[in-house]
Design a protein around this motif. Structure first.
Motif, PDB file in Angstrom:
ATOM      1  N   ASP A  78       0.835  -1.211   0.000  1.00 31.24           N
ATOM      2  CA  ASP A  78       0.000   0.000   0.000  1.00 31.24           C
ATOM      3  C   ASP A  78       0.870   1.262   0.000  1.00 31.24           C
ATOM      4  N   TRP A  79       1.939   1.244   0.799  1.00 31.07           N
ATOM      5  CA  TRP A  79       2.827   2.395   0.883  1.00 31.07           C
ATOM      6  C   TRP A  79       3.539   2.658  -0.443  1.00 31.07           C
ATOM      7  N   PHE A  80       4.062   1.601  -1.054  1.00 29.10           N
ATOM      8  CA  PHE A  80       4.730   1.755  -2.343  1.00 29.10           C
ATOM      9  C   PHE A  80       3.772   2.317  -3.393  1.00 29.10           C
ATOM     10  N   VAL A  81       2.560   1.776  -3.444  1.00 32.27           N
ATOM     11  CA  VAL A  81       1.582   2.240  -4.429  1.00 32.27           C
ATOM     12  C   VAL A  81       1.236   3.702  -4.202  1.00 32.27           C
ATOM     13  N   GLU A  82       1.064   4.108  -2.945  1.00 28.60           N
ATOM     14  CA  GLU A  82       0.778   5.511  -2.640  1.00 28.60           C
ATOM     15  C   GLU A  82       1.885   6.422  -3.159  1.00 28.60           C
ATOM     16  N   LEU A  83       3.127   6.049  -2.920  1.00 32.37           N
ATOM     17  CA  LEU A  83       4.244   6.884  -3.349  1.00 32.37           C
ATOM     18  C   LEU A  83       4.330   6.966  -4.867  1.00 32.37           C
ATOM     19  N   PHE A  84       4.052   5.852  -5.525  1.00 32.95           N
ATOM     20  CA  PHE A  84       4.173   5.806  -6.985  1.00 32.95           C
ATOM     21  C   PHE A  84       2.984   6.479  -7.674  1.00 32.95           C
ATOM     22  N   ALA A  85       1.776   6.110  -7.294  1.00 32.12           N
ATOM     23  CA  ALA A  85       0.586   6.571  -8.015  1.00 32.12           C
ATOM     24  C   ALA A  85       0.177   7.985  -7.635  1.00 32.12           C
ATOM     25  N   GLN A  86       0.306   8.349  -6.374  1.00 29.29           N
ATOM     26  CA  GLN A  86       0.021   9.700  -5.881  1.00 29.29           C
ATOM     27  C   GLN A  86      -1.286  10.279  -6.432  1.00 29.29           C
ATOM     28  N   GLY A  87      -2.372   9.526  -6.225  1.00 25.05           N
ATOM     29  CA  GLY A  87      -3.698  10.030  -6.545  1.00 25.05           C
ATOM     30  C   GLY A  87      -4.217   9.697  -7.928  1.00 25.05           C
ATOM     31  N   HIS A  88      -3.402   9.105  -8.781  1.00 27.20           N
ATOM     32  CA  HIS A  88      -3.885   8.728 -10.117  1.00 27.20           C
ATOM     33  C   HIS A  88      -4.855   7.550 -10.020  1.00 27.20           C
ATOM     34  N   ASP A  89      -5.686   7.405 -11.035  1.00 24.34           N
ATOM     35  CA  ASP A  89      -6.691   6.347 -11.076  1.00 24.34           C
ATOM     36  C   ASP A  89      -6.006   4.995 -11.191  1.00 24.34           C
ATOM     37  N   LEU A  90      -6.123   4.153 -10.172  1.00 26.39           N
ATOM     38  CA  LEU A  90      -5.427   2.876 -10.166  1.00 26.39           C
ATOM     39  C   LEU A  90      -5.998   1.880 -11.168  1.00 26.39           C
ATOM     40  N   LYS A  91      -7.155   2.180 -11.725  1.00 26.27           N
ATOM     41  CA  LYS A  91      -7.718   1.306 -12.752  1.00 26.27           C
ATOM     42  C   LYS A  91      -7.241   1.685 -14.160  1.00 26.27           C
ATOM     43  N   ASP A  92      -6.518   2.789 -14.276  1.00 28.36           N
ATOM     44  CA  ASP A  92      -5.922   3.186 -15.557  1.00 28.36           C
ATOM     45  C   ASP A  92      -4.985   2.076 -16.015  1.00 28.36           C
ATOM     46  N   PRO A  93      -5.156   1.530 -17.225  1.00 30.91           N
ATOM     47  CA  PRO A  93      -4.297   0.431 -17.668  1.00 30.91           C
ATOM     48  C   PRO A  93      -2.811   0.773 -17.679  1.00 30.91           C
ATOM     49  N   ASP A  94      -2.471   2.065 -17.728  1.00 36.84           N
ATOM     50  CA  ASP A  94      -1.065   2.440 -17.709  1.00 36.84           C
ATOM     51  C   ASP A  94      -0.473   2.300 -16.308  1.00 36.84           C
ATOM     52  N   LEU A  95      -1.333   2.241 -15.287  1.00 34.93           N
ATOM     53  CA  LEU A  95      -0.884   1.958 -13.930  1.00 34.93           C
ATOM     54  C   LEU A  95      -1.137   0.504 -13.556  1.00 34.93           C
ATOM     55  N   TRP A  97      -5.630  -4.357 -16.696  1.00 38.66           N
ATOM     56  CA  TRP A  97      -6.794  -3.781 -17.348  1.00 38.66           C
ATOM     57  C   TRP A  97      -6.541  -3.423 -18.819  1.00 38.66           C
ATOM     58  N   ALA A  98      -5.330  -3.623 -19.298  1.00 34.33           N
ATOM     59  CA  ALA A  98      -4.986  -3.235 -20.668  1.00 34.33           C
ATOM     60  C   ALA A  98      -5.451  -4.286 -21.679  1.00 34.33           C
ATOM     61  N   ASP A  99      -5.531  -3.858 -22.929  1.00 30.39           N
ATOM     62  CA  ASP A  99      -5.656  -4.794 -24.041  1.00 30.39           C
ATOM     63  C   ASP A  99      -4.297  -5.469 -24.180  1.00 30.39           C
ATOM     64  N   LEU A 100      -4.247  -6.768 -24.008  1.00 30.64           N
ATOM     65  CA  LEU A 100      -2.976  -7.484 -23.978  1.00 30.64           C
ATOM     66  C   LEU A 100      -2.689  -8.255 -25.262  1.00 30.64           C
ATOM     67  N   ALA A 101      -3.460  -8.017 -26.301  1.00 31.21           N
ATOM     68  CA  ALA A 101      -3.272  -8.758 -27.548  1.00 31.21           C
ATOM     69  C   ALA A 101      -1.936  -8.382 -28.198  1.00 31.21           C
ATOM     70  N   GLY A 102      -1.343  -9.368 -28.854  1.00 29.26           N
ATOM     71  CA  GLY A 102      -0.145  -9.105 -29.641  1.00 29.26           C
ATOM     72  C   GLY A 102       1.117  -8.900 -28.840  1.00 29.26           C
ATOM     73  N   LEU A 103       1.173  -9.416 -27.619  1.00 26.00           N
ATOM     74  CA  LEU A 103       2.347  -9.254 -26.768  1.00 26.00           C
ATOM     75  C   LEU A 103       3.185 -10.534 -26.784  1.00 26.00           C
ATOM     76  N   PRO A 104       4.425 -10.466 -26.299  1.00 34.60           N
ATOM     77  CA  PRO A 104       5.337 -11.603 -26.476  1.00 34.60           C
ATOM     78  C   PRO A 104       4.995 -12.809 -25.625  1.00 34.60           C
ATOM     79  N   GLU A 105       5.552 -13.926 -26.001  1.00 29.59           N
ATOM     80  CA  GLU A 105       5.438 -15.118 -25.164  1.00 29.59           C
ATOM     81  C   GLU A 105       6.086 -14.823 -23.819  1.00 29.59           C
ATOM     82  N   ALA A 106       5.419 -15.204 -22.749  1.00 26.52           N
ATOM     83  CA  ALA A 106       5.875 -14.798 -21.423  1.00 26.52           C
ATOM     84  C   ALA A 106       5.967 -15.981 -20.475  1.00 26.52           C
ATOM     85  N   LEU A 107       6.920 -15.882 -19.554  1.00 26.69           N
ATOM     86  CA  LEU A 107       7.001 -16.786 -18.415  1.00 26.69           C
ATOM     87  C   LEU A 107       6.640 -15.989 -17.173  1.00 26.69           C
TER      88      LEU A 107
END
Length: 314
Positions: A218-235, A239-249
């Protein structure tokens, strides 16, 4: 090849007990503060010990969106280079640096033949969102443009742990959406925080003294996000469109508060049409792979095999 056990080995449980004993009386990170936490890490007073620097590492700086970015590079030994691996370090977006991972990057380079480039990024709370993802995006673009001339190799893989896993996913999405680029053939997404609102495993973890817990996240997220919408896919890239991304482990320990983040993100990654493998290491705590013990070495070896298998495909 060491298989993943079906239950936590006794030595893993003993290691977890040691970690808990070493950290149970430590003050909450909120009281320690960002600056003091960084100094403790550099001075070797964290559970991870003093950073072990590689004599093989070379350092350069590139221009970032708001100041220089440091790149720490390690070339493979004993085999011909076969591409560039971009590494993004963890530390809750608040501390850490590329030099903290020299032994791991040496091993990855030698076992895969990849040139490892570990990037710095601006840290919170002095530089909150979007500073860190902006810098990681800038590093990826620089490597795409300059990697062949500078290192004789192309950028083919990316990875990071914890906050670095989060920034790895964000960087992949940003390159696709902002620049029409999907350069990565493989990604290591290691116990990342993919939903900054908090998944069930994170919320239920409580204050167990196992590297990371609910209050510290919670503390780390507060320091990083500082009031931005946590549902924003960039945070919260889950929540992002994940199509076309690399093979992942996807890698996570069974006793990591980030367990659900990894389980849910791996499922969404595959549902979007990407190839993905999921490794859950029973009894593994947050950052278990960073320690020089049998479990940590087995997890890292698995990551190396994954990269070799994917990048060795025609």
């Amino acid at each position: 090849m060491t298989p993943i056990p079906s239950e936590a080995p006794d030595e893993v449980l003993a290691f977890n007990a040691w970690v808990a004993d070493q950290t149970r009386h430590a003050p909450p990170l909120r009281k320690v503060g960002a600056a003091a936490g960084r100094k403790a890490r550099e001075d070797g007073r964290s559970i991870l010990g003093r950073p072990r620097l590689s004599t093989r590492a070379s350092v350069r700086t590139i221009d970032g969106p708001d100041g220089p970015i440091t790149l720490r590079t390690i070339q493979p030994e004993g085999r011909e280079p076969g591409g560039i691996f971009l590494h993004i370090h963890g530390g809750g977006w608040t501390w850490g640096g590329p030099h903290h991972h020299d032994p791991l990057m040496e091993s990855l380079a030698d076992q895969t033949g990849l040139v490892t480039v570990s990037t710095s990024y601006r840290l919170a709370p002095e530089h909150p969102y979007p500073a860190a993802p902006d810098d990681c995006e800038a590093t990826a673009l620089w490597l795409l443009e300059n990697g062949p001339a500078t290192f004789g190799q192309e950028l083919v893989a990316i990875g990071g742990e914890s906050a670095g896993g989060h920034l790895t996913a964000v960087t992949c999405v940003r390159l696709r959406d902002r620049h029409g680029l999907t350069p990565f053939r493989a990604a290591l997404l290691t116990y990342g925080c993919f939903d900054l609102r908090g998944t069930p495993s994170m919320r239920a973890f409580g204050d167990q003294p196992l590297i990371l817990n609910t209050s510290s996240i919670d503390w780390f997220v507060e320091l990083f996000a500082q009031g931005h919408d946590l549902k924003d896919p960039d945070l919260s890239p889950i929540w992002a469109d994940l199509a076309g991304l690399p093979e992942a482990l996807f890698t996570v320990g069974g006793l990591d508060p980030m367990l659900d983040d990894t389980l849910f993100m791996a499922a969404r990654w595959k549902a979007a049409g990407n190839r993905a493998s999921l490794d859950v290491w029973p009894g593994g705590i947050h950052a278990f792979d960073l320690f020089d013990n049998d479990y940590g070495r087995a997890a890292r070896s698995r990551m190396h095999r994954f990269l070799n298998a994917v990048l060795g495909e025609s």
